[in-house]
Design a protein around this motif. Structure first.
Motif, mmCIF file in Angstrom:
data_model
loop_
_atom_site.group_PDB
_atom_site.id
_atom_site.type_symbol
_atom_site.label_atom_id
_atom_site.label_comp_id
_atom_site.label_asym_id
_atom_site.label_seq_id
_atom_site.Cartn_x
_atom_site.Cartn_y
_atom_site.Cartn_z
ATOM 1 N N PHE A 52 0.831 -1.202 0.000
ATOM 2 C CA PHE A 52 0.000 0.000 0.000
ATOM 3 C C PHE A 52 0.865 1.252 0.000
ATOM 4 N N TRP A 53 1.922 1.258 0.808
ATOM 5 C CA TRP A 53 2.813 2.410 0.832
ATOM 6 C C TRP A 53 3.524 2.562 -0.505
ATOM 7 N N ALA A 56 1.425 4.178 -3.091
ATOM 8 C CA ALA A 56 1.258 5.609 -2.854
ATOM 9 C C ALA A 56 2.480 6.390 -3.300
ATOM 10 N N GLN A 60 3.260 8.982 -7.010
ATOM 11 C CA GLN A 60 3.671 10.384 -6.954
ATOM 12 C C GLN A 60 5.079 10.603 -7.478
ATOM 13 N N ILE B 410 -8.862 0.490 3.774
ATOM 14 C CA ILE B 410 -8.686 1.203 2.512
ATOM 15 C C ILE B 410 -9.914 2.057 2.228
ATOM 16 N N TYR B 464 -3.294 3.609 9.932
ATOM 17 C CA TYR B 464 -2.183 3.513 8.967
ATOM 18 C C TYR B 464 -2.610 4.051 7.601
ATOM 19 N N THR B 465 -3.742 3.581 7.097
ATOM 20 C CA THR B 465 -4.166 4.070 5.780
ATOM 21 C C THR B 465 -4.526 5.547 5.838
ATOM 22 N N ILE B 468 -1.401 7.301 5.223
ATOM 23 C CA ILE B 468 -1.001 7.229 3.810
ATOM 24 C C ILE B 468 -1.884 8.155 2.977
ATOM 25 N N TYR B 469 -3.191 8.170 3.212
ATOM 26 C CA TYR B 469 -4.069 9.091 2.484
ATOM 27 C C TYR B 469 -3.863 10.528 2.956
ATOM 28 N N PHE B 522 6.079 9.564 2.766
ATOM 29 C CA PHE B 522 5.120 8.663 3.398
ATOM 30 C C PHE B 522 3.714 9.145 3.122
ATOM 31 N N GLY B 523 3.110 8.602 2.080
ATOM 32 C CA GLY B 523 1.716 8.927 1.846
ATOM 33 C C GLY B 523 1.533 9.956 0.748
ATOM 34 N N ILE B 524 0.392 10.603 0.763
ATOM 35 C CA ILE B 524 0.032 11.581 -0.249
ATOM 36 C C ILE B 524 0.497 12.956 0.225
ATOM 37 N N ASP B 525 1.044 13.714 -0.710
ATOM 38 C CA ASP B 525 1.573 15.023 -0.387
ATOM 39 C C ASP B 525 0.462 15.921 0.166
ATOM 40 N N PRO B 526 0.747 16.683 1.224
ATOM 41 C CA PRO B 526 -0.304 17.527 1.808
ATOM 42 C C PRO B 526 -0.774 18.640 0.893
ATOM 43 N N TRP B 528 -1.931 18.394 -1.974
ATOM 44 C CA TRP B 528 -3.124 17.988 -2.708
ATOM 45 C C TRP B 528 -4.401 18.318 -1.965
ATOM 46 N N PHE B 541 -5.090 7.807 -8.692
ATOM 47 C CA PHE B 541 -4.295 7.017 -7.747
ATOM 48 C C PHE B 541 -5.133 5.900 -7.118
#
Lengths: 82, 837
Positions: A52-53, A56, A60, B410, B464-465, B468-469, B522-526, B528, B541
């Motif tokens: 999952f990581w 992601a 990007q 998810i 955790y998700t 990431i989101y 770690f995850g989606i850029d803030p 966005w 995505f």
């Protein structure tokens, strides 16, 4: 600005972390009736979370377009974010 | 892993029980809860079974217990739970229990009866007392002459006849006094007037205090009446009328002195009676105490006894009538324990001959037994809700322990909501032993409580998700600095304040150096979450993520079939079914996953204008066409795709015809004389099991023997072929539709994120409008509304929705790749509710 190392540093850190969780910890679980279940849980958890990581960060890696911001946001971020 | 990986080996066994020790052996077995007894007398009605007399005796005792319990409830006492775990009673003990319980019931009945009659007597005495008291008012009144006569007033009246006329009339006045129900008063009065007009004087007055009506038990304000009359016949009429109206008539002494005497006599009687009544109440309380002490134990004992006799009814007697034979399903691991229990039972009943257990072969499919603990039970139950695993097929539960909460997360990914869910489940887990939580009567609460470990994991994965989101109550957190630099873009494109004032929204261009510095670690850029086009990026995505995870999940499901094929010794299916299934899945959808990852890595903003569309490529792959506007992703793409499609299409006939042809050939081969050796050890979970073996009353149907008729073979082949055709179609079409079905992961996570954002912008943000003290006060109700809506809509409703969809994905998309689920559970004969923990 932070030295964005691209992909290398995060991928090494996460691979090592989830690799330990899924590959090393199962050997350390004490023998008992629940050993099999705990090992399955550790491996499954490591695989799921790592995948999952990875999705992601790979999504990007090479963005095809950028974010569209309102002018107020741009005014603020222009001076407050590096 | 024990039996969570696949169900345990269960065998059919026969128990040979001595008649004398059968009862205690079964009692021992019930205490341990190991075996499932099979009914050997299915055609015998309940009344004709062997131990029907004992069962009936138990039921009579239970009736007595019910009566005792009713009495307890009537007295307002509650029955506590049984303190220890008593064993089933032997014959002498059972007799003693029966005698004692009947004695107690008898005592209770007598005491209740006595008390009722005492109470009745007390009531009568008190009524009499009131009658005398109230009646005095009339008889000692001296009415003035010339008062107007009012014939039908209900309340107290002046006597029509002037007492001063008594002397003139020189007749004896008699009285009838009594008590009447208030509803009957007017009718009584009318009848009296009509019947004895003028020759009587009737006065009515209400009793000062209400008293119980013996018939209905409700408390009524009775009406006292006093009738003064003269003449014998009138008297008889009056008495008859009062009888008709169910009045209580009491003797009314004429003179003042005798009235006073009677009243004092009544007083002392009432006092004595009250004392006696109190003592009888105390005695009743003592009897009830005895009942409360003994009843729980008795009930458990008699329940156990009845259960044992019902089980014994299922056994059959052998020819010599000395031995009971029982047929049981027994886990192989527990055979020694069973032997031990039988030994103990024989010892306890004092018989010298031991009972023993003997395993017998069978070709029936045994029940499924999967031992769980308090943690794994929740996950096993959601798998079992769809279908109990067939005997010894691989169990999806140990993987579902992680994949189910993960797939839920998810769709639910939010740090704040996940944290709330986690804390709620943590509270339930930490206090799981508190009786107030465990024994609540609310079913919905019990459902949540049973799934506390499930909710705990769901909350943990949601955190955790959520990271990431990058969503925490719909707000992004900047743990690492954002990779997008607005300053660099502003400097490059000269975004002065004046320029910004005229352009309400502008886009950052990743092609400009310094604007995009690398992927967020770690995850989606803030950034966005601040962008107006964030859905464009997030949808792409999340859709790709759903497809990738779905294909991995399904591939894992297909691979789990390996364990089934190896265990049931159907290795041909590895090559003839598993291989074509994997080829089909990987050649088409595995390639799609590859395309997704390839495009992510190889294409960037530099060639974003000409970036190819994966979807168009995928469609063209199937149609063997190409689109000139859609550039290839890599060199040699078209031949590679052609090969893959041909490979996938070639695997379909292998899947369709491989297994049937192989089985057909194999069945033809050992035809001459030799019986098919494969029949004995092979379990074919796809075909129905046949009934044979040494079971006591099985019907002998022999299908797998060597001398086959060709008709039966062809029929079998037709059935196998049909089954395989259905499986092939289901699998191939299912691959496509199930992959699309996983897109619900994207849909639900989008819905959750949008709901969360709406709640923030429309509810919570309005609390920050005024930055003053008044604004601070306004913030409190706004936050209250925000909190209530978050819990109700986002946690409960969205949580249930995501739970349901995760469940569906597991039950249908994952499990139909390998799981049959046509088994039945082993239900052991046990007294304790949880026998396997």
């Amino acid at each position: 600005a932070m030295a964005y190392g691209g992909l290398t540093v995060p991928i090494i850190v996460m691979s090592v972390f989830w690799g330990v969780v899924g590959g090393v910890l199962p050997w350390l679980v004490p023998k008992g009736p629940n050993r099999g279940v705990i090992n399955t849980m550790l491996v499954t958890c490591a695989v799921c979370c790592y995948l999952f990581w990875l999705i992601a960060i790979l999504a990007q890696l090479n963005p095809l377009f950028g974010p569209q911001l309102s002018n107020e946001t741009i005014w603020y971020l222009k001076s407050h974010w590096p | 892993m024990g039996s969570l990986f696949r169900s345990e080996e269960v065998c059919l066994a026969q128990l040979f029980l001595q008649s004398a020790s059968a009862y205690s052996c079964v009692s021992e077995l019930g205490e341990r809860g190991l075996l499932e007894f099979r009914d050997l007398n299915p055609k015998v009605s309940a009344f004709q079974r062997r131990f029907v007399g004992e069962v009936r005796r138990c039921e009579e005792m239970e009736k007595t217990f019910t009566f005792l319990q009713q009495e307890l409830r009537g007295a307002g006492r509650a029955l506590g739970p049984c303190p220890d775990n008593p064993r089933a009673p032997l014959a002498r003990e059972a007799l003693r229990v029966q005698e004692q319980s009947e004695q107690l019931a008898q005592e209770l009945r007598e005491v209740s009866r006595n008390r009722a009659s005492l109470r009745g007597r007390l009531r009568e005495l008190r009524q009499y007392l009131h009658v005398l008291r109230e009646g005095q008012r009339f008889t000692s009144l001296s009415a003035p002459l010339g008062s107007p006569v009012r014939p039908r007033a209900l309340s107290e009246r002046e006597p029509i006849l002037d007492p001063s006329l008594h002397q003139h009339l020189d007749r004896k006045i008699n009285f009838v006094a009594g008590v009447i129900h208030p509803w009957r008063v007017s009718a009584f009065e009318r009848l009296l007037w009509r019947a004895c007009r003028g020759y009587l004087v009737a006065s009515f007055v209400e009793m000062p205090e209400p008293m119980e009506d013996p018939a209905t038990g409700e408390s009524i304000t009775w009406v006292i009446f006093l009738i003064s009359y003269w003449g014998e016949q009138i008297g008889q009429k009056i008495r008859k009328i009062s009888d008709c109206f169910h009045c209580h008539v009491y003797p009314y002494p004429e003179s003042e002195a005798s009235r006073a005497d009677t009243m004092s006599g009544l007083h002392s009687q009432i006092q004595d009676l009250s004392v006696v009544l109190e003592e009888s109440e105390q005695y009743l309380a003592q009897v009830l105490d005895k009942v409360v002490l003994a009843l729980p134990t008795w009930r458990v004992q008699v329940q156990k006894m009845k259960a044992i006799y019902l089980v014994l009814n299922q056994c059959s007697f052998d020819v010599t009538e000395k031995c009971l034979i029982a047929e049981v399903w027994c886990p192989v691991r527990d055979l020694t324990q069973v032997q031990d229990a039988l030994r103990q039972g024989s010892y306890k009943s004092g018989s010298s001959v031991e009972c023993f257990v003997q395993r017998i072969p069978t070709s029936e499919s045994p029940p499924t037994l999967i031992r769980t603990n308090k943690f794994t039970a929740g996950f096993q139950s959601i798998v079992d809700a769809y279908g109990v695993a067939s005997y010894q097929e691989v169990n999806p539960a140990p993987y579902a322990i992680i994949t189910f909460p993960f797939i839920f997360a998810i769709m639910f990914g939010d740090v704040g909501h996940g944290l709330l869910m986690f804390l709620f489940a943590l509270w339930m887990v930490l206090y799981e032993n508190s009786p107030s939580l465990r024994q609540a009567s609310n079913e919905i609460w019990l459902t949540f409580f049973e799934g506390r470990y499930l909710i705990l994991l769901m909350g943990a994965f949601s955190i955790y998700t959520g990271f990431i989101y990058n969503e925490c109550f719909s707000k992004a957190t900047v743990i690492f600095p954002s990779a997008w630099s607005v300053a660099a873009m502003a400097n490059h494109s000269s975004w002065s304040s004046a320029y910004l004032a005229t352009h309400p929204s502008l886009t950052l261009d990743p092609n400009v150096t310094g604007v995009f510095q690398g992927p967020y670690p770690f995850g989606i850029d803030p950034i966005w979450s601040l962008a107006t086009n964030h859905l464009n990026f997030l949808n792409s995505f999340k859709m790709k993520m759903s497809v990738v995870l779905g294909i991995v999940h399904m591939g894992f499901g297909v691979l789990l079939g390996v364990f089934n094929h190896v265990h049931f010794q159907q290795r041909h299916r590895l090559v003839l079914e598993l291989l074509p299934e994997m080829v089909f899945l990987l050649a088409l959808f595995g390639y799609l996953v590859f395309l997704i990852f390839y495009k992510w890595v190889k294409f960037s903003a530099a060639n974003s204008l000409v970036a190819p569309s994966i979807l168009i490529h995928f469609i063209d792959m199937f149609l063997f066409t190409s689109n000139a506007d859609n550039l290839p992703l890599y060199r040699g793409q078209v031949p590679v795709q052609t090969v893959l499609v041909v490979l996938a299409l070639a695997s379909v006939p292998v899947l369709l015809l491989g297994t049937p042809l192989y089985l057909c050939c194999r069945r033809r081969a050992p035809r001459p004389g030799r019986p098919a050796p494969v029949a004995a050890g092979e379990q074919e979970p796809l075909l129905e099991g046949q009934e044979a073996g040494n079971s006591v009353n099985a019907t002998k149907e022999d299908v797998e023997s060597g001398g086959h008729s060709p008709d039966a073979e062809h029929l079998d082949f037709a059935e196998i072929f049909m089954h395989q055709a259905i499986h092939t179609i289901e699998y191939c079409l299912g691959c496509v539709s199930n992959t699309a079905s996983y897109l619900r992961l994207w849909a639900l996570s989008l819905a959750h994120a949008q709901l969360s954002e709406v709640l923030w912008t429309m509810v919570m943000r309005n609390g920050f409008v005024r930055l003053s003290y008044a604004g601070g006060v306004v913030l409190v109700p706004v936050f209250a509304a925000f909190a209530v809506l978050t819990v109700a809509i986002l946690l409960v409703m969205e949580g249930l929705s995501a739970f349901l969809h995760a469940l569906r994905l597991h039950w249908v998309e994952f499990q139909n790749k390998f799981y049959v689920g046509a088994g039945y559970k082993l239900c052991p004969f046990a007294f304790a509710p949880d026998a396997w923990e």
